[in-house]
Scaffold this motif. Structure first.
Motif, PDB file in Angstrom:
ATOM      1  N   GLY A 404       0.805  -1.213   0.000  1.00  0.00           N
ATOM      2  CA  GLY A 404       0.000   0.000   0.000  1.00  0.00           C
ATOM      3  C   GLY A 404       0.836   1.259   0.000  1.00  0.00           C
ATOM      4  N   ALA A 405       1.998   1.216   0.660  1.00  0.00           N
ATOM      5  CA  ALA A 405       2.879   2.386   0.656  1.00  0.00           C
ATOM      6  C   ALA A 405       3.411   2.670  -0.739  1.00  0.00           C
ATOM      7  CB  ALA A 405       4.032   2.176   1.633  1.00  0.00           C
ATOM      8  N   ARG A 406       3.584   1.633  -1.544  1.00  0.00           N
ATOM      9  CA  ARG A 406       4.094   1.814  -2.902  1.00  0.00           C
ATOM     10  C   ARG A 406       2.985   2.080  -3.917  1.00  0.00           C
ATOM     11  NH1 ARG A 406       9.355   3.197  -3.193  1.00  0.00           N
ATOM     12  NH2 ARG A 406      10.711   1.728  -2.087  1.00  0.00           N
ATOM     13  N   LEU A 407       1.912   1.305  -3.830  1.00  0.00           N
ATOM     14  CA  LEU A 407       0.868   1.353  -4.860  1.00  0.00           C
ATOM     15  C   LEU A 407      -0.338   2.186  -4.461  1.00  0.00           C
ATOM     16  CD1 LEU A 407       0.883  -2.460  -5.746  1.00  0.00           C
ATOM     17  CD2 LEU A 407       2.207  -0.630  -6.828  1.00  0.00           C
ATOM     18  N   GLY A 408      -0.504   2.467  -3.174  1.00  0.00           N
ATOM     19  CA  GLY A 408      -1.719   3.110  -2.694  1.00  0.00           C
ATOM     20  C   GLY A 408      -2.543   2.108  -1.898  1.00  0.00           C
ATOM     21  N   THR A 409      -3.098   2.568  -0.808  1.00  0.00           N
ATOM     22  CA  THR A 409      -3.818   1.654   0.077  1.00  0.00           C
ATOM     23  C   THR A 409      -4.993   0.996  -0.611  1.00  0.00           C
ATOM     24  OG1 THR A 409      -3.186   3.069   1.941  1.00  0.00           O
ATOM     25  CG2 THR A 409      -4.937   1.486   2.322  1.00  0.00           C
ATOM     26  N   GLU A 410      -5.739   1.737  -1.419  1.00  0.00           N
ATOM     27  CA  GLU A 410      -6.926   1.182  -2.050  1.00  0.00           C
ATOM     28  C   GLU A 410      -6.591   0.265  -3.219  1.00  0.00           C
ATOM     29  OE1 GLU A 410      -9.784   1.598  -0.691  1.00  0.00           O
ATOM     30  OE2 GLU A 410      -9.012   2.985   0.807  1.00  0.00           O
ATOM     31  N   ALA A 411      -5.356   0.281  -3.690  1.00  0.00           N
ATOM     32  CA  ALA A 411      -4.991  -0.558  -4.838  1.00  0.00           C
ATOM     33  C   ALA A 411      -4.727  -2.003  -4.447  1.00  0.00           C
ATOM     34  CB  ALA A 411      -3.760   0.022  -5.541  1.00  0.00           C
ATOM     35  N   VAL A 412      -4.529  -2.283  -3.169  1.00  0.00           N
ATOM     36  CA  VAL A 412      -4.282  -3.646  -2.701  1.00  0.00           C
ATOM     37  C   VAL A 412      -5.617  -4.207  -2.223  1.00  0.00           C
ATOM     38  CG1 VAL A 412      -2.928  -5.092  -1.154  1.00  0.00           C
ATOM     39  CG2 VAL A 412      -1.984  -2.929  -1.994  1.00  0.00           C
ATOM     40  N   THR A 413      -6.108  -5.250  -2.907  1.00  0.00           N
ATOM     41  CA  THR A 413      -7.436  -5.778  -2.624  1.00  0.00           C
ATOM     42  C   THR A 413      -7.369  -7.269  -2.314  1.00  0.00           C
ATOM     43  OG1 THR A 413      -7.837  -6.230  -4.978  1.00  0.00           O
ATOM     44  CG2 THR A 413      -8.502  -4.070  -4.126  1.00  0.00           C
ATOM     45  N   ARG A 414      -8.450  -7.774  -1.745  1.00  0.00           N
ATOM     46  CA  ARG A 414      -8.616  -9.203  -1.507  1.00  0.00           C
ATOM     47  C   ARG A 414     -10.066  -9.569  -1.779  1.00  0.00           C
ATOM     48  NH1 ARG A 414      -7.536  -8.196   4.317  1.00  0.00           N
ATOM     49  NH2 ARG A 414      -5.671  -9.469   4.086  1.00  0.00           N
ATOM     50  N   HIS A 421     -25.528 -17.207  -5.716  1.00  0.00           N
ATOM     51  CA  HIS A 421     -25.203 -18.431  -6.453  1.00  0.00           C
ATOM     52  C   HIS A 421     -24.765 -18.149  -7.873  1.00  0.00           C
ATOM     53  CE1 HIS A 421     -29.404 -17.677  -7.677  1.00  0.00           C
ATOM     54  NE2 HIS A 421     -29.057 -18.270  -8.799  1.00  0.00           N
ATOM     55  N   VAL A 422     -24.843 -16.889  -8.310  1.00  0.00           N
ATOM     56  CA  VAL A 422     -24.388 -16.511  -9.642  1.00  0.00           C
ATOM     57  C   VAL A 422     -22.864 -16.474  -9.639  1.00  0.00           C
ATOM     58  CG1 VAL A 422     -24.412 -14.685 -11.366  1.00  0.00           C
ATOM     59  CG2 VAL A 422     -26.492 -15.215 -10.087  1.00  0.00           C
ATOM     60  N   PRO A 423     -22.197 -17.164 -10.535  1.00  0.00           N
ATOM     61  CA  PRO A 423     -20.723 -17.238 -10.484  1.00  0.00           C
ATOM     62  C   PRO A 423     -20.038 -15.882 -10.503  1.00  0.00           C
ATOM     63  CG  PRO A 423     -21.605 -18.863 -12.001  1.00  0.00           C
ATOM     64  CD  PRO A 423     -22.764 -18.022 -11.586  1.00  0.00           C
ATOM     65  N   ALA A 424     -20.518 -14.966 -11.333  1.00  0.00           N
ATOM     66  CA  ALA A 424     -19.858 -13.669 -11.435  1.00  0.00           C
ATOM     67  C   ALA A 424     -20.046 -12.824 -10.184  1.00  0.00           C
ATOM     68  CB  ALA A 424     -20.373 -12.911 -12.661  1.00  0.00           C
ATOM     69  N   LYS A 425     -21.000 -13.187  -9.302  1.00  0.00           N
ATOM     70  CA  LYS A 425     -21.259 -12.425  -8.087  1.00  0.00           C
ATOM     71  C   LYS A 425     -20.869 -13.194  -6.838  1.00  0.00           C
ATOM     72  CE  LYS A 425     -25.305 -10.093 -10.089  1.00  0.00           C
ATOM     73  NZ  LYS A 425     -26.759  -9.839  -9.915  1.00  0.00           N
ATOM     74  N   SER A 426     -20.101 -14.230  -6.970  1.00  0.00           N
ATOM     75  CA  SER A 426     -19.778 -15.085  -5.829  1.00  0.00           C
ATOM     76  C   SER A 426     -18.672 -14.525  -4.955  1.00  0.00           C
ATOM     77  CB  SER A 426     -19.364 -16.473  -6.323  1.00  0.00           C
ATOM     78  OG  SER A 426     -18.208 -16.377  -7.160  1.00  0.00           O
ATOM     79  N   ALA A 427     -18.047 -13.398  -5.344  1.00  0.00           N
ATOM     80  CA  ALA A 427     -16.957 -12.819  -4.561  1.00  0.00           C
ATOM     81  C   ALA A 427     -17.068 -11.309  -4.565  1.00  0.00           C
ATOM     82  CB  ALA A 427     -15.592 -13.252  -5.113  1.00  0.00           C
ATOM     83  N   LEU A 428     -16.669 -10.705  -3.452  1.00  0.00           N
ATOM     84  CA  LEU A 428     -16.594  -9.257  -3.310  1.00  0.00           C
ATOM     85  C   LEU A 428     -15.141  -8.826  -3.312  1.00  0.00           C
ATOM     86  CD1 LEU A 428     -19.207  -8.685  -0.442  1.00  0.00           C
ATOM     87  CD2 LEU A 428     -19.565  -8.395  -2.903  1.00  0.00           C
ATOM     88  N   ILE A 429     -14.856  -7.712  -3.973  1.00  0.00           N
ATOM     89  CA  ILE A 429     -13.501  -7.153  -3.998  1.00  0.00           C
ATOM     90  C   ILE A 429     -13.433  -6.056  -2.938  1.00  0.00           C
ATOM     91  CG2 ILE A 429     -11.763  -5.984  -5.378  1.00  0.00           C
ATOM     92  CD1 ILE A 429     -12.966  -7.246  -7.852  1.00  0.00           C
ATOM     93  N   LEU A 430     -12.630  -6.267  -1.901  1.00  0.00           N
ATOM     94  CA  LEU A 430     -12.507  -5.326  -0.795  1.00  0.00           C
ATOM     95  C   LEU A 430     -11.062  -4.873  -0.664  1.00  0.00           C
ATOM     96  CD1 LEU A 430     -14.647  -7.195   1.890  1.00  0.00           C
ATOM     97  CD2 LEU A 430     -15.422  -5.478   0.253  1.00  0.00           C
ATOM     98  N   ALA A 431     -10.888  -3.667  -0.131  1.00  0.00           N
ATOM     99  CA  ALA A 431      -9.537  -3.171   0.150  1.00  0.00           C
ATOM    100  C   ALA A 431      -8.907  -4.025   1.244  1.00  0.00           C
ATOM    101  CB  ALA A 431      -9.593  -1.706   0.563  1.00  0.00           C
ATOM    102  N   ALA A 432      -7.708  -4.524   1.000  1.00  0.00           N
ATOM    103  CA  ALA A 432      -7.068  -5.436   1.950  1.00  0.00           C
ATOM    104  C   ALA A 432      -6.747  -4.754   3.272  1.00  0.00           C
ATOM    105  CB  ALA A 432      -5.794  -6.010   1.325  1.00  0.00           C
ATOM    106  N   ALA A 433      -6.470  -3.445   3.229  1.00  0.00           N
ATOM    107  CA  ALA A 433      -6.102  -2.746   4.456  1.00  0.00           C
ATOM    108  C   ALA A 433      -7.284  -2.548   5.385  1.00  0.00           C
ATOM    109  CB  ALA A 433      -5.465  -1.398   4.125  1.00  0.00           C
ATOM    110  N   TRP A 434      -8.502  -2.606   4.869  1.00  0.00           N
ATOM    111  CA  TRP A 434      -9.684  -2.320   5.683  1.00  0.00           C
ATOM    112  C   TRP A 434     -10.603  -3.533   5.796  1.00  0.00           C
ATOM    113  CZ3 TRP A 434      -8.472   2.008   7.890  1.00  0.00           C
ATOM    114  CH2 TRP A 434      -7.694   2.944   7.195  1.00  0.00           C
TER     115      TRP A 434
END
Length: 536
Positions: A404-414, A421-434
Motif C-alpha cells: 500500500g505504501a508503494r501502490l496506494g492503500t486502495e490498490a491492494v485488494t482481496r 449463487h451466480v458465479p460472477a457475483k460469488s466474490a466481493l472485492i474489498l480493500a485489503a487494508a480495511w
C-alpha cells in the motif's frame, strides 16, 4: 450555597462561508463576493460578503439574478466539509470562554457561560473580547446572552429584525370589527437592553426579551411560522397570552415545546462536542538537517513517544503522517496506511522508510512532526506466546502495508465470499487494508473456472456441441462435462441475465484448452452459446 443563574451565550456568524474564503485573500478593497451552491437543481447564493449585501444580494438569491444586479460579482463553489471544519476550529476558539461549547451547524455556536463571565469582568466585557477576536479573524458575529439556549439563539439571529410582512387580508387586524373586538388584547413587552457588542437579556426576563421578536425566532418547524403569521400572530408576544390548549390543538405541541424551551420551562442542555483523541509528537532541531540519515534518526526519536501515547489510550495507528518543516516555510509531507492497527515502532517505521526518499529537504529541515491521524482500538488478548497463526497474520498485514505504501492503500485488494449463487457475483472485492482475511470458502457444487470474464458470444450446435466457433476460430470439442443449470436471481433485474436460465458445460478443445461454456435458454432476450471463463 445558592446555585448560579444559568447563562447562555449564542454566537452566530451570518457570513461564515463567504468570510472563510475571503480570509485567505489579501485584497486591499475586497470585491463583492458570494458562495454559490445548488438548491433543488438551481444555482443560488448561500453566503454573501458585506460588499455584496450592500448591493442588494443575499442568501437564497439565484445566481443569474445576482450577476444581473452585480456583473463583477466574484463567486466560489460551496464547500460544506470545509465550512464544517472551520466551525469546529471556531468551537475550539470559543473554549476560552467556557468548557461547554456546542456547535449549531451550519454557522452557530452555543456556549454555557454559567459561572464563567466574571473571569472576563462581566458579560459586557466578555462580548467585547468576542468582538475583538472575531474582528481579528475577519468574521462578522452576532452575539446574545440569555438564560436559555432558545432565547439566546433567537436574540442572536432576530433581535432588531422586523417580522415578515403579510399579504393583504392575511392579518387579523384586517378582519371585521366584530371579530377584532373579541380578540384578546395582547401586551407589548419591552425589548432587552444591548449595545453594539451584542444583546444581553436581563436574568429572569425572558418574556420581555422574546416578546418583540418574530415567531420564526422560536426555531419552529417549516410552515408553522407562516401559518401563525396568517392569523396575525407575527411576534412571540402574540403567543404568550394565548390559551395553551387551543394553541396546541391548532398548531401541535412543537410550538408549545419551543416556546417552553425559550422561556426556560423545559430544560434544554448544551451538549459540548467531545474532544478528539490527538496523537502527535514533534522534534525541534537546533540546526537544519538535510540528509536522509538525519531524518531517520529524528524518526527513531519520535516513534517511541508516539507509540507510548497510543498504548496509554489502547489505540493503534491506521494512518500516520510525517511532516518536515523546512527553513523556507515549505512542509513536505508523507503518509502511510497500515493494514492493521499498530502501536509499536517496528510495525510503523519500515513503511515510513519506504517514502522518506520523497522528502525534499531544500535548504534544511528545522522541525519534524509525527502524528497518527487515524486510529482504532487495539484488541487485547491474553499473552500465550507468539503462535504461528499470529505471526502469519502479522506478516500478511506488513506485506499489505508495504504494498500500500508503494501502490496506494486502495490498490491492494482481496476477495471475500458473497451470498450469491451466480458465479460472477460469488466474490466481493474489498480493500485489503480495511478488511479481514476471509474464512473457509463455501465449496461449489461443480468445478469453477480459474479465470472468469464477461460472457463472449460463440457459435455452436447441439447439446453438448461437437464443434464451436469462438474468437474467430473454429474449434473441435473433445470432451464435455455437464450440464449444470443456474437460474437467475429472480428478485433482481440484472441486465446480464435477461436471456433466461443457463446450462453450463466444462468442455475441452482440440488444442487442450478447457473452457466454461453455457447455453442461454431464452428469456426477455434471445438465447445462444457463450463462453464465460477458462478452467485450470
Amino acid at each position: 450555597m445558592a446555585m448560579a443563574q444559568r447563562r447562555i451565550l449564542c454566537l452566530w456568524f451570518p457570513r461564515l462561508a463567504a468570510e472563510r474564503v475571503l480570509r485567505r485573500r489579501d485584497d486591499a478593497l475586497p470585491p463583492p463576493f458570494a458562495v454559490v451552491g445548488e438548491r433543488r437543481g438551481a444555482q443560488v447564493l448561500t453566503s454573501v460578503s458585506t460588499e455584496a449585501e450592500a448591493l442588494g444580494l443575499g442568501p437564497g438569491q439565484g445566481l443569474r439574478d445576482a450577476t444581473a444586479i452585480c456583473p463583477h460579482l466574484v463567486t466560489a463553489a460551496e464547500d460544506l466539509p470545509g465550512e464544517a471544519a472551520f466551525l469546529t476550529v471556531l468551537r475550539r476558539w470559543a473554549g476560552k470562554f467556557s468548557p461547554w461549547v456546542a456547535e449549531e451547524p451550519p454557522a452557530g455556536l452555543t456556549v454555557d457561560l454559567t459561572g464563567c463571565a466574571h473571569l472576563f469582568g462581566g458579560e459586557e466585557k466578555l462580548l467585547g473580547v468576542v468582538e475583538a477576536d472575531c474582528a481579528a479573524l475577519g468574521l462578522t458575529v452576532r452575539a446574545a446572552v440569555a438564560d436559555t439556549p432558545g432565547a439566546a439563539w433567537a436574540l442572536a439571529r432576530h433581535s432588531g429584525r422586523a417580522a415578515p410582512a403579510l399579504r393583504s387580508g392575511d392579518a387579523i387586524e384586517q378582519e371585521a370589527h366584530a371579530t377584532r373586538s373579541r380578540a384578546t388584547k395582547r401586551r407589548r413587552l419591552a425589548p432587552p437592553t444591548g449595545g453594539p457588542l451584542g444583546v444581553i437579556a436581563a436574568p429572569g426576563h425572558m418574556r420581555q426579551a422574546l416578546a418583540p421578536l418574530p415567531v420564526a425566532a422560536l426555531r419552529l418547524p417549516d410552515g408553522a411560522a407562516e401559518s401563525l403569521a396568517r392569523l396575525g400572530l407575527r411576534h412571540v408576544g402574540d403567543l404568550l397570552d394565548l390559551p395553551r390548549a387551543a394553541l396546541a390543538r391548532r398548531f401541535g405541541t412543537a410550538v408549545l415545546r419551543r416556546l417552553d424551551q425559550a422561556l426556560g420551562f423545559e430544560p434544554e442542555p448544551v451538549s459540548p462536542a467531545r474532544a478528539p483523541l490527538h496523537f502527535a509528537v514533534r522534534l525541534t532541531l537546533p540546526d537544519p538537517i538535510g540528509l536522509r540519515e538525519d531524518v531517520e534518526a529524528g524518526l527513531d526519536r519520535l516513534l517511541p513517544p508516539l507509540c507510548d501515547r497510543l498504548k496509554e489510550k489502547e489505540r493503534g495507528a491506521r494512518r500516520v503522517r510525517l511532516q518536515a518543516f523546512r527553513t523556507d516555510g515549505q512542509v513536505p509531507t508523507i503518509e502511510i496506511g497500515l493494514a492493521q492497527p499498530a502501536d509499536t515502532p517496528d510495525r510503523i517505521r519500515p513503511l515510513l522508510a519506504l517514502k522518506l526518499e520523497t522528502i525534499d529537504a531544500g535548504f534544511g529541515i528545522d522541525m519534524l512532526r509525527l502524528s497518527a491521524i487515524e486510529t482504532e482500538p487495539m484488541v487485547t488478548t491474553p499473552h500465550r506466546g507468539p503462535s504461528s497463526a499470529a505471526r502469519q497474520a502479522d506478516a500478511l498485514a506488513d506485506l499489505v502495508g508495504r504494498l500500500g505504501a508503494r501502490l496506494g492503500t486502495e490498490a491492494v485488494t482481496r476477495l471475500h465470499p458473497a451470498e450469491s449463487h451466480v458465479p460472477a457475483k460469488s466474490a466481493l472485492i474489498l480493500a485489503a487494508a480495511w478488511s479481514e482475511p476471509a474464512g473457509p470458502w463455501p465449496e461449489p457444487h461443480a468445478p469453477r473456472p480459474l479465470v472468469l470474464f464477461p460472457p463472449e458470444p460463440a457459435e455452436a450446435e447441439g447439446s453438448p456441441p461437437s464443434r464451436i466457433r469462438w474468437r474467430r476460430r473454429e474449434r473441435r470439442i473433445i470432451r464435455a462435462d455437464g450440464p449444470e443449470r443456474i437460474l437467475p436471481e429472480w428478485w433482481l433485474d440484472d441486465p446480464q441475465w435477461r436471456n433466461g436460465p443457463r446450462d453450463y458445460w466444462v468442455v475441452e478443445l482440440d488444442g487442450g484448452e478447457r473452457i466454461w461454456l453455457f447455453q442461454a435458454l431464452g428469456g426477455l432476450l434471445s438465447g445462444g452459446w457463450w463462453v464465460e471463463g477458462e478452467m485450470a
